[in-house]
Design a protein around this motif. Structure first.
Motif: not given
Length: 331
Positions: A254-256, A289-297, A299-308, A310-313
């Motif tokens: 996710n970070q990469r 940044a969260i909005t632009a990157t989350k769709g590439r992860l 995982c479940e769509q509802k989790r994408q914002g949270e995972r993005a 966490n990755a950015l932080r």
């Protein structure tokens, strides 16, 4: 159950709009200064360490360090030019276990126009004089009092507390407090370094640590000896989150993925040198940044914002990204 609304946030992914929370730390860790910084951001509808806030009324019951509170407010006024809006304070003895004291507080709050905001009690120990914090019945009475206030006033009750001798075990006293709160924020200090992190969150992600420092502000002159009168304000210091000041490679897929996507976003940015970034560095908002990157992860769509998020932080903490006042840039 599925028809019930999702969690409503006062500070997105940090503090819910309703419930119980605690901020705890060792003495002199800066937790009360940090809470004031938090409340200033919320009442002004500004982001707090990059987290979006929703404004509300705030009422603080100040039971510890009362003599220093006017100085803290003057320092905040000197730095910001205006005191927090929708902020009221009560400075008189209060026992959260007493129904009469709670009823009086509710009446005062409603008279001041408070409604479903944040009620801060600083500190929990002073709000229950003489209690045995390690006794389950004594801590249970405090928790019951806090829940009664929350039910009467709505919103969030935020308890400022101390950590125990073993900070890894959470807030001082009986473990029932940790079980009762929705969020627990730990404030730590190691020399001049200070940071906060979400140690417990029932309905949100745990957060990486966020560094901050206390900056001295001169607020006047002592009329007796002419010496300057000072207090402090909190200044976010995300640069201290990297252990040796040198970026470390992204860890995990996710970070990469997020870092690669962020390179593209920064390449097209027309914002430079924001919030202390080098003047030649392009910057983007954390939310963008969260909005632009989350769709590439993957995982479940509802989790994408949270995972993005966490990755950015995590990338900030590892030194790959700079972050301040909601802006990101390549470190």
């Amino acid at each position: 159950m599925l028809a019930l609304p999702a969690t409503s946030w006062r500070v997105r992914h940090v503090l819910p709009a309703a419930g119980l929370a605690t901020v705890y730390g060792t003495p002199k860790s800066g937790k009360s200064f940090l809470v004031l910084h938090l409340l200033d951001a919320i009442t002004g509808a500004r982001s707090w360490f990059g987290y979006r806030t929703t404004p509300c009324h705030v009422l603080c019951v100040e039971l510890e360090g009362e003599a220093g509170i006017p100085s803290r407010l003057r320092a905040l006024q000197a730095r910001r030019g205006a005191l927090p809006r929708n902020l009221a304070m009560i400075m008189q003895p209060f026992d959260i276990r007493s129904r009469k004291d709670r009823d009086d507080l509710v009446l005062a709050a409603k008279a001041a126009g408070y409604k479903s905001g944040i009620l801060v009690i600083d500190t929990l120990n002073r709000a229950a004089p003489g209690m045995d914090e390690n006794d389950s019945a004594s801590m249970g009475a405090v928790i019951a009092g806090a829940k009664a206030l929350q039910e009467a006033l709505g919103g969030l009750v935020l308890l400022v507390h101390h950590s125990g001798k073993d900070a890894s075990k959470g807030p001082r006293g009986h473990s029932s407090l940790s079980a009762a709160v929705d969020v627990a924020i730990e404030v730590c200090r190691d020399g001049d370094r200070r940071d906060w992190k979400i140690a417990l969150a029932k309905d949100g992600p745990d957060a990486a640590g966020h560094g901050f420092r206390l900056e001295v502000v001169e607020i006047g002159t002592d009329p007796e000896d002419g010496e300057p009168i000072t207090s402090c304000v909190v200044v976010p210091d995300e640069s201290s989150d990297a252990s040796d000041g040198k970026p470390t490679p992204p860890k995990g897929g996710n970070q990469r993925i997020v870092l690669d996507a962020l390179h593209e976003l920064l390449r097209d940015s027309r914002e430079f040198g924001k919030a202390g970034a080098p003047i030649t560095r392009p910057c983007v908002r954390m939310d963008d940044a969260i909005t632009a990157t989350k769709g590439r992860l993957l995982c479940e769509q509802k989790r994408q914002g949270e995972r993005a998020t966490n990755a950015l932080r995590a990338l900030v903490a590892r030194g790959n990204l700079g972050h301040n006042e909601g802006w990101l840039w390549l470190a």
